[in-house]
Design a protein around this motif. Sequence first.
Motif, PDB file in Angstrom:
ATOM      1  N   MET A   1       0.852  -1.164   0.000  1.00 47.04           N
ATOM      2  CA  MET A   1       0.000   0.000   0.000  1.00 47.04           C
ATOM      3  C   MET A   1       0.900   1.229   0.000  1.00 47.04           C
ATOM      4  O   MET A   1       1.827   1.337   0.795  1.00 47.04           O
ATOM      5  CB  MET A   1      -0.910   0.000   1.219  1.00 47.04           C
ATOM      6  N   ILE A   2       0.606   2.123  -0.906  1.00 46.79           N
ATOM      7  CA  ILE A   2       1.321   3.389  -1.007  1.00 46.79           C
ATOM      8  C   ILE A   2       0.282   4.484  -0.857  1.00 46.79           C
ATOM      9  O   ILE A   2      -0.721   4.494  -1.567  1.00 46.79           O
ATOM     10  CB  ILE A   2       2.052   3.529  -2.353  1.00 46.79           C
ATOM     11  N   GLY A   3       0.499   5.390   0.090  1.00 45.94           N
ATOM     12  CA  GLY A   3      -0.513   6.393   0.322  1.00 45.94           C
ATOM     13  C   GLY A   3       0.003   7.692   0.877  1.00 45.94           C
ATOM     14  O   GLY A   3       1.201   7.856   1.110  1.00 45.94           O
ATOM     15  N   GLU A   4      -0.937   8.590   1.070  1.00 49.73           N
ATOM     16  CA  GLU A   4      -0.651   9.901   1.643  1.00 49.73           C
ATOM     17  C   GLU A   4      -1.781  10.291   2.571  1.00 49.73           C
ATOM     18  O   GLU A   4      -2.927   9.879   2.383  1.00 49.73           O
ATOM     19  CB  GLU A   4      -0.536  10.971   0.549  1.00 49.73           C
ATOM     20  N   CYS A   5      -1.440  11.116   3.548  1.00 48.93           N
ATOM     21  CA  CYS A   5      -2.425  11.698   4.455  1.00 48.93           C
ATOM     22  C   CYS A   5      -2.381  13.210   4.291  1.00 48.93           C
ATOM     23  O   CYS A   5      -1.310  13.800   4.287  1.00 48.93           O
ATOM     24  CB  CYS A   5      -2.099  11.355   5.908  1.00 48.93           C
ATOM     25  N   LYS A   6      -3.551  13.808   4.143  1.00 47.07           N
ATOM     26  CA  LYS A   6      -3.654  15.259   3.987  1.00 47.07           C
ATOM     27  C   LYS A   6      -4.541  15.816   5.095  1.00 47.07           C
ATOM     28  O   LYS A   6      -5.650  15.336   5.305  1.00 47.07           O
ATOM     29  CB  LYS A   6      -4.241  15.616   2.618  1.00 47.07           C
ATOM     30  N   TRP A   7      -4.052  16.829   5.804  1.00 49.13           N
ATOM     31  CA  TRP A   7      -4.766  17.400   6.930  1.00 49.13           C
ATOM     32  C   TRP A   7      -5.247  18.818   6.635  1.00 49.13           C
ATOM     33  O   TRP A   7      -5.627  19.568   7.518  1.00 49.13           O
ATOM     34  CB  TRP A   7      -3.879  17.378   8.176  1.00 49.13           C
ATOM     35  N   GLY A   8      -5.294  19.216   5.395  1.00 46.07           N
ATOM     36  CA  GLY A   8      -5.744  20.556   5.032  1.00 46.07           C
ATOM     37  C   GLY A   8      -7.244  20.714   5.206  1.00 46.07           C
ATOM     38  O   GLY A   8      -7.981  19.750   5.427  1.00 46.07           O
ATOM     39  N   SER A   9      -7.711  21.940   5.075  1.00 44.88           N
ATOM     40  CA  SER A   9      -9.127  22.225   5.267  1.00 44.88           C
ATOM     41  C   SER A   9      -9.936  22.117   3.972  1.00 44.88           C
ATOM     42  O   SER A   9     -11.160  22.232   4.005  1.00 44.88           O
ATOM     43  CB  SER A   9      -9.302  23.622   5.871  1.00 44.88           C
TER      44      SER A   9
ATOM     45  N   THR B   1       2.386  -5.868  -6.048  1.00 45.46           N
ATOM     46  CA  THR B   1       1.067  -5.373  -6.420  1.00 45.46           C
ATOM     47  C   THR B   1       0.831  -4.120  -5.600  1.00 45.46           C
ATOM     48  O   THR B   1       0.987  -4.142  -4.377  1.00 45.46           O
ATOM     49  CB  THR B   1      -0.024  -6.415  -6.106  1.00 45.46           C
ATOM     50  N   VAL B   2       0.470  -3.041  -6.246  1.00 48.71           N
ATOM     51  CA  VAL B   2       0.328  -1.755  -5.556  1.00 48.71           C
ATOM     52  C   VAL B   2      -1.146  -1.433  -5.331  1.00 48.71           C
ATOM     53  O   VAL B   2      -1.960  -1.547  -6.242  1.00 48.71           O
ATOM     54  CB  VAL B   2       0.991  -0.625  -6.371  1.00 48.71           C
ATOM     55  N   GLN B   3      -1.455  -1.021  -4.116  1.00 46.26           N
ATOM     56  CA  GLN B   3      -2.771  -0.483  -3.750  1.00 46.26           C
ATOM     57  C   GLN B   3      -2.514   0.928  -3.235  1.00 46.26           C
ATOM     58  O   GLN B   3      -1.690   1.126  -2.344  1.00 46.26           O
ATOM     59  CB  GLN B   3      -3.397  -1.328  -2.641  1.00 46.26           C
ATOM     60  N   HIS B   4      -3.183   1.916  -3.812  1.00 43.89           N
ATOM     61  CA  HIS B   4      -3.017   3.298  -3.358  1.00 43.89           C
ATOM     62  C   HIS B   4      -4.079   3.636  -2.329  1.00 43.89           C
ATOM     63  O   HIS B   4      -5.183   3.097  -2.356  1.00 43.89           O
ATOM     64  CB  HIS B   4      -3.125   4.271  -4.552  1.00 43.89           C
ATOM     65  N   ALA B   5      -3.729   4.567  -1.442  1.00 39.85           N
ATOM     66  CA  ALA B   5      -4.684   5.040  -0.433  1.00 39.85           C
ATOM     67  C   ALA B   5      -4.444   6.521  -0.179  1.00 39.85           C
ATOM     68  O   ALA B   5      -3.301   6.975  -0.135  1.00 39.85           O
ATOM     69  CB  ALA B   5      -4.524   4.268   0.863  1.00 39.85           C
ATOM     70  N   LEU B   6      -5.535   7.250  -0.032  1.00 39.25           N
ATOM     71  CA  LEU B   6      -5.468   8.654   0.376  1.00 39.25           C
ATOM     72  C   LEU B   6      -6.345   8.824   1.607  1.00 39.25           C
ATOM     73  O   LEU B   6      -7.480   8.334   1.644  1.00 39.25           O
ATOM     74  CB  LEU B   6      -5.979   9.588  -0.722  1.00 39.25           C
TER      75      LEU B   6
END
Length: 78
Positions: A1-9, A40-45
Amino acid sequence: MIGECKWGSDPVARDVLRDLIEQKTPKLLKALPNEGDEWTVQHALFSRAGFTPATQSLAETQPTILVDLDQLARGLDA
């Protein structure tokens, strides 16, 4: 799993997901043994403010999990 976390408004825009898929993932895979050929890649946001309709649309065409703050909170309460 490859992902990012965004905390913007603001809801996460399509370009964030596109950049993750087209720019960041290939760089990461290239750094792996055999350049990630057997992965095998799974993306997550993850987003505090949700996602734009364009982001949701792109996520439907890619193996991508979208999780907003409400979903995350419900999951933690379970």
